[in-house]
Design an enzyme around this catalytic site. Structure first.
Site, PDB file in Angstrom:
ATOM      1  N   THR A1051       1.126  -1.069   0.232  1.00 29.77           N
ATOM      2  CA  THR A1051       0.051  -0.258   0.051  1.00 29.77           C
ATOM      3  C   THR A1051       0.382   1.305  -0.239  1.00 29.77           C
ATOM      4  O   THR A1051       0.530   2.122  -0.700  1.00 29.77           O
ATOM      5  CB  THR A1051      -1.010  -0.094   1.181  1.00 29.77           C
ATOM      6  OG1 THR A1051      -0.048  -0.309   2.712  1.00 29.77           O
ATOM      7  CG2 THR A1051      -2.153  -1.821   1.601  1.00 29.77           C
ATOM      8  N   CYS A1052       1.898   1.349   0.302  1.00 29.46           N
ATOM      9  CA  CYS A1052       2.770   2.629   0.812  1.00 29.46           C
ATOM     10  C   CYS A1052       2.956   2.600  -0.822  1.00 29.46           C
ATOM     11  O   CYS A1052       3.991   3.633  -0.841  1.00 29.46           O
ATOM     12  CB  CYS A1052       4.414   2.101   1.289  1.00 29.46           C
ATOM     13  SG  CYS A1052       4.782   1.042   1.024  1.00 29.46           S
ATOM     14  N   PHE A1053       3.442   1.943  -1.703  1.00 31.01           N
ATOM     15  CA  PHE A1053       3.686   1.986  -3.124  1.00 31.01           C
ATOM     16  C   PHE A1053       2.062   2.082  -4.182  1.00 31.01           C
ATOM     17  O   PHE A1053       2.688   2.365  -5.334  1.00 31.01           O
ATOM     18  CB  PHE A1053       4.498   1.117  -3.520  1.00 31.01           C
ATOM     19  CG  PHE A1053       6.017   1.392  -3.080  1.00 31.01           C
ATOM     20  CD1 PHE A1053       6.912   2.684  -3.359  1.00 31.01           C
ATOM     21  CD2 PHE A1053       6.714   0.143  -2.539  1.00 31.01           C
ATOM     22  CE1 PHE A1053       8.365   2.942  -3.250  1.00 31.01           C
ATOM     23  CE2 PHE A1053       7.386   0.414  -1.816  1.00 31.01           C
ATOM     24  CZ  PHE A1053       8.450   1.544  -2.165  1.00 31.01           C
TER      25      PHE A1053
END
Length: 1084
Positions: A1051-1053
């Site tokens: 989710t961070c990317f």
């Protein structure tokens, strides 16, 4: 020759010595005279010092003998006088026994040597004697019988006038607080009354009407002289000391003779001119609550006033043609103008059943003048640095007078009459009873009612009529419409002037809702175009049309705030939904045209009361529509402010665009405002890039992500937090995790931190019945909880600043407080939001609002008990609230105060700390262009359906995947045809951690939405290699694990890790399982 010169010099010396000796003797003589004068002054008490000064030619010895003789003679006269008159001081009811001729002679001697300071007690005894003597039926004992003696009548008249003047003189200094002064007050008043009332002269026979008329003329002249020497100012001073206080000290015994004394000149017409009578009345009615005190202390006088037509006369005096000039010259303070207004309203209230249409118009116009004069006088003193809180006028720079402050409760009581239902009905007349009264009402032909002509004339006199030949649809030559306009102007002036009574005025005027509806019919009949045309020549909003509009906006704003959703949307009391649509369109168009066409300057918009009222009502309707829609899409949007036209004006930095953003940003499409918001942030970032700084690296343990994040972030300055932050996670073994943060790790840090701090189990936040988040009132159980709220505000602000959407549904009332709506709008209603906060409390307050019985029986007070971790804490909803009973009159205030306390008072500190942190990153002016729901969209993305075409267009592929890949095609087909809207939201949340798309579309998602082909499990995945890319591109399945594993995500990317499935059905099954099991929130 030399001898003669010597003789000459010697002669000159002798002459000079003689002159010096002579001058010394003169000085010694004057010094001796001065010593004698001092001794004489000490001997005589300073009585004849002036005589000494004027008799320097008299020998000192002779002068001293003369003074001693006078002193002896005076002492003898005083001894004889005291023997005669002292008995009347001991027994006030003593009948006179000394022949009136002897008394007359003694009084001549007494007044010849009278001293104002020393002989006050003797004069009081004279008054006691006169009261007893005038009441005697025996001519030889009655003082007034001397008038029948021709040889003494001239001296007697001068004597009477002197007595009357001395009574007024001593009266002016009396303080009713003192029992002795109270007795003197009655004595002097009674003396004046008896001396000027011929019918009380019992021993004087009046043979015919001619003699009666002559005697009346004599008393009238005496009264005129009393008025001339200051009777009314003297009595006013006494009234101010006795009435202008919290509890009056004047009682029936002392007040009754004063009222009689005041009435004598009025009834006898003892004034040299009409102006003198007006001045006297102005002085009298400037006493706070004068009419109220007459009703309370001496109610019999009210009936006397009515019978003798005094109230009617006073009302006519205060509303005559030339009285305004007299008022302006004689009223010096705003407090005095306020008291006269209140007393005039009270007089009209008492006489309302006997008034005609002309009386009503005159009274209303005079009240308008007095209220404007009050504001003018209050503004006159505003150049001083000393301002104070006024019980009626709000912050005031008027002259300090404790008397007015202490007695303002009585003035307020009188002013409250103006918006009582009966008063409102009387001043509006039949026009308020009509079902509709549109602007273009035709006047009846040959209408004999004088009010029609008077109304138009008064509009001209008041300066309310714009032009005699105006093209307005409001026909002011119609008496009924003109009257409606004048009365509306009075109430609008009251609302603007009486700041602290504003809510009482508005509440009184909206009873039954007839007045707001009538005003809306008139305003709607005039139309937006007409108002705009009236503003084009000059931005004057004091004309009749704008007074009507201003009153309509003020009343309707208050009315809609008080109406709950049931009354406004379902029952549609007073206004229908169609009315709300027309009203909002009318106000939106008017405000937009004023701004866009430059009809007012920025300074005038902020100070003009009409613009403020119209803008306030427009904002109330817009916020109500934002929370619960009654208007269609694009209802508020103006075509001139859309798209390229708006940005073109903005680029050229036109003033109208800046004002539109400040006053009516909702006229601009939401999409354009979001673009502008991102543009402002981009410019802010560029300005920071001019000061190059290295990225800030912080190390955070995953199991202590909140604590470590708080420790690092709270130490950073706002400018540093806006810059690049690199995060390195520390695992459970204390080792740094592999990987380089290129914004993705920081995004994960933000998401994980926000997810944990907003968790209700941490006790910083709670959820409403519809799962919206707001600060917890019991957050104090956490150490440094306010600093934590500031920290949470900062990281949420950082997320918004970076365009990272997070799934944090904040409560609408919490968002409103972040935007500062409750501070910018003091009448912001938390009661509207209460159902989403506490259903049970909302239901109870709704029942109380509609309770038909006596609210007093419920035994409620303006206080609230709160269960704080097992301990009951009591809060007052207002100062002294636990002692204030809830009644039918104040239950609406109680309901709103309760809602305000529960949704703001309990969490005020937490909200302030959170907002302080949030606004340290996001500037207040950036978010001021959004409504609370729109701010929520900035935080959590758009709530509309996911646009798969837009998502597919802005997706990047890795690991051998491409837009035409078989697995990629299956994925989009599954999302479009097999998944419902809920599942599509879960899919988006699975990949990005937020179920809502970015506001401006997926092209603005950062990092971009990405899909990568994976062959192995995440713990074996080393990223893209040449072999994995080739196998993925040609769909070569060499690793069985690829078809059995679940999809995962970073989710961070915003990255979806999708195995190279061999079947569409397998992809659908695995993907559906993954998004519902919430798996995949991992870092690659």
């Amino acid at each position: 020759m030399f001898v003669s010169v010597q003789k000459t010099n010697r002669s000159a010396d002798v002459v000079e010595e003689a002159r010096a000796a002579r001058e010394q003797r003169v000085r010694d003589k004057r010094r001796l005279e001065a010593v004698v004068m001092i001794q004489v002054k000490n001997c005589l008490g300073g009585t004849w010092v002036s005589t000494v000064a004027t008799n320097r030619g008299l020998p000192v010895q002779a002068f001293v003998r003369r003074c001693l003789c006078v002193k002896h003679l005076r002492a003898e006269c005083q001894r004889e006088f005291d023997e005669t008159f002292r008995q009347y001081a001991v027994q006030n009811d003593t009948s006179p026994t000394v022949p009136v001729d002897d008394v007359f002679s003694m009084l001549r001697e007494f007044f010849f040597m009278f001293n104002t300071k020393e002989d006050r007690e003797r004069f009081r005894n004279v008054c006691y004697y006169l009261i007893a003597s005038i009441g005697s039926e025996k001519p030889h004992l009655n003082y007034m019988s001397i008038m029948q003696k021709s040889e003494s009548v001239a001296v007697w008249r001068r004597q009477v006038i002197m007595i009357l003047k001395l009574c007024v003189h001593y009266l002016s200094a009396l303080n009713p607080d003192s029992p002795a002064d109270a007795r003197d007050l009655v004595t002097y008043s009674q003396t004046i009354i008896m001396l000027t009332h011929a019918s009380q002269w019992k021993a004087v026979k009046i043979p015919n009407e001619i003699v009666q008329k002559v005697m009346n003329n004599v008393t009238i002249k005496w009264l005129q002289e009393l008025v001339r020497v200051g009777l009314y100012p003297a009595v006013r001073d006494v009234l101010m000391r006795g009435l202008a206080r919290t509890t009056p000290t004047l009682n029936k015994t002392t007040f009754f003779p004063l009222l009689t004394l005041l009435m004598r000149p009025m009834v006898m017409e003892a004034f040299a001119s009409e102006t003198d009578k007006q001045k006297a009345l102005i002085s009298l009615l400037s006493v706070p609550g004068f009419i109220v005190h007459v009703e309370t202390i001496c109610p019999v006088f009210i009936e006397t006033f009515r019978k003798q037509g005094v109230l009617k006369m006073w009302m006519e005096l205060l509303t005559s043609e030339d009285v305004w000039k007299v008022m302006r010259e004689n009223i010096r303070t705003a407090n005095a103008a306020l008291c006269i207004t209140a007393n005039l309203a009270n007089i009209f209230w008492l006489e309302k059943s006997k008034t005609n249409d002309v009386d009503v118009l005159h009274v209303v116009s005079t009240i308008i003048f007095l209220l404007d004069l009050c504001r003018e006088l209050n503004a006159t003193h505003q150049n001083t640095t000393m301002t104070k809180w006024h019980a009626v006028l709000g912050w005031s720079s008027d002259r300090v007078d404790p008397c007015y402050h202490d007695s303002m409760q009585y003035t307020t009581q009188q002013l409250n009459l103006i918006w009582k239902r009966e008063f409102v009905k009387t001043v509006f007349g039949n026009s308020l009873e009509r079902k509709t009264m549109n602007g273009p009402v035709s006047a009846k032909k040959n209408d004999p009612t004088p009010g029609n002509f008077k109304a138009t004339a008064l509009l001209q006199r008041l300066g309310l009529h714009h032009l005699a030949k105006t093209s307005t649809k409001l026909k002011l030559n119609d008496g009924e419409v003109s009257r409606f306009a004048i009365v509306s102007a009075m109430y609008q002036c009251a609302i603007n002037c009486l700041v602290n009574l504003r809510l009482h005025i508005l509440t009184g005027l909206i009873v039954e809702g007839r007045l707001p509806m009538q005003l809306w019919n008139i305003v709607r009949g005039i139309g937006v175009g007409q108002f705009v045309e009236l503003l084009k020549p000059t931005p004057n909003t004091y004309t009749t049309e704008f007074q009507l509009l201003g009153l309509f906006c003020n009343l309707t704003s208050h009315l809609i705030i008080l109406m709950d959703d049931l009354e406004l949307y379902e029952e549609q009391k007073i206004f229908t939904i169609n009315d709300l649509l027309e009203m909002s369109k009318f106000l939106n168009d008017l405000i937009f045209r004023i701004i866009w066409d430059g009809l007012m300057s920025s300074a005038q918009m902020r100070s003009d009361q009409l613009f403020t009222s119209a803008h306030h009502l427009m904002r109330i309707l817009y916020e109500r529509d934002s929370r619960r829609r009654f208007a269609p899409d694009d209802h508020w949007i103006m075509k001139e402010a859309k798209g390229s036209a708006f940005f073109s004006e903005l680029k050229e930095n036109h003033n109208n665009v800046q004002l539109l953003l400040a006053f009516a940003p909702h006229c601009i499409p939401h999409h354009d405002r979001v673009k502008l918001f991102r543009q402002w942030i981009k410019e802010d970032k560029q300005s920071d890039q001019d000061k190059p700084t290295a990225p800030i690296l912080i190390a955070v343990q995953r199991r202590r992500i909140v604590e470590d994040g708080y420790g690092h972030i709270s130490r950073l300055k706002p400018e540093e937090l806006k810059g690049v932050i690199r995060v390195r996670f520390i695992n459970a073994e204390g080792m740094a995790e592999a990987g380089i943060d290129q914004d993705g790790v920081f995004k994960e840090f933000l998401e994980e931190t926000i997810k944990r701090v907003f968790d209700p189990n941490l006790h910083l936040f709670k959820t409403t019945v519809d799962n919206r988040i707001y600060p917890s009132p019991t957050s104090g159980i956490q150490d440094e909880h306010l600093q934590l709220f500031s920290f949470v505000g900062r990281i949420l602000g950082k997320a918004v600043y970076e365009g990272i959407v997070v799934d944090v549904p904040l409560a609408n009332f919490f968002l409103s407080q972040i935007l500062g709506h409750q501070a910018a709008n003091p009448t912001y209603s938390y009661f509207d939001e209460l159902p989403s906060f506490d259903v049970e409390l909302s239901r109870m307050l709704q029942n109380l609002k509609r309770y038909q019985g006596k609210v007093e029986e419920l035994e409620l007070t303006f206080s609230c008990d709160e269960d704080r971790l097992g301990q009951v804490v009591s809060h007052e909803l207002m100062p002294g609230g636990r002692f204030v009973e809830v009644t039918d009159d104040n239950k609406i205030s109680y309901i709103h105060l309760m809602a305000h306390f529960r949704m703001h008072g309990q969490i005020k500190q937490q909200v302030n700390a959170f907002t302080r942190g949030f606004l340290s990153i996001i500037k207040p002016e950036w978010i001021s262009i959004f409504s609370p729901p729109e701010l929520q969209k900035l935080i959590s993305g758009d709530s509309q359906t996911i646009d798969l075409k837009d998502l597919r267009k802005n997706t990047q592929y890795y690991g051998g995947f491409h837009s035409s890949h078989r697995v990629v095609g299956w994925l989009w087909d599954v999302l479009e045809n097999d998944f419902n809207e809920e599942e599509r939201g879960l899919f988006l949340k699975f990949v990005t951690s937020c179920s809502k798309p970015p506001l401006l579309g997926f092209s603005y998602m950062d990092p971009p939405f990405s899909i990568r082909c994976v062959e192995v499990s995440d713990d074996q995945d080393s990223g893209d290699t040449l072999g994995s890319v080739i196998r993925g591109f040609f769909t070569i399945n060499r690793k069985k694990i690829s078809t059995t594993r679940l999809p995962t995500s970073s989710t961070c990317f915003n990255l979806l890790k999708l195995p190279n499935y061999s079947k569409k059905s397998v992809l659908r099954e695995k993907l559906r399982y993954a998004i519902r099991s919430n798996a995949g929130f991992e870092l690659s």
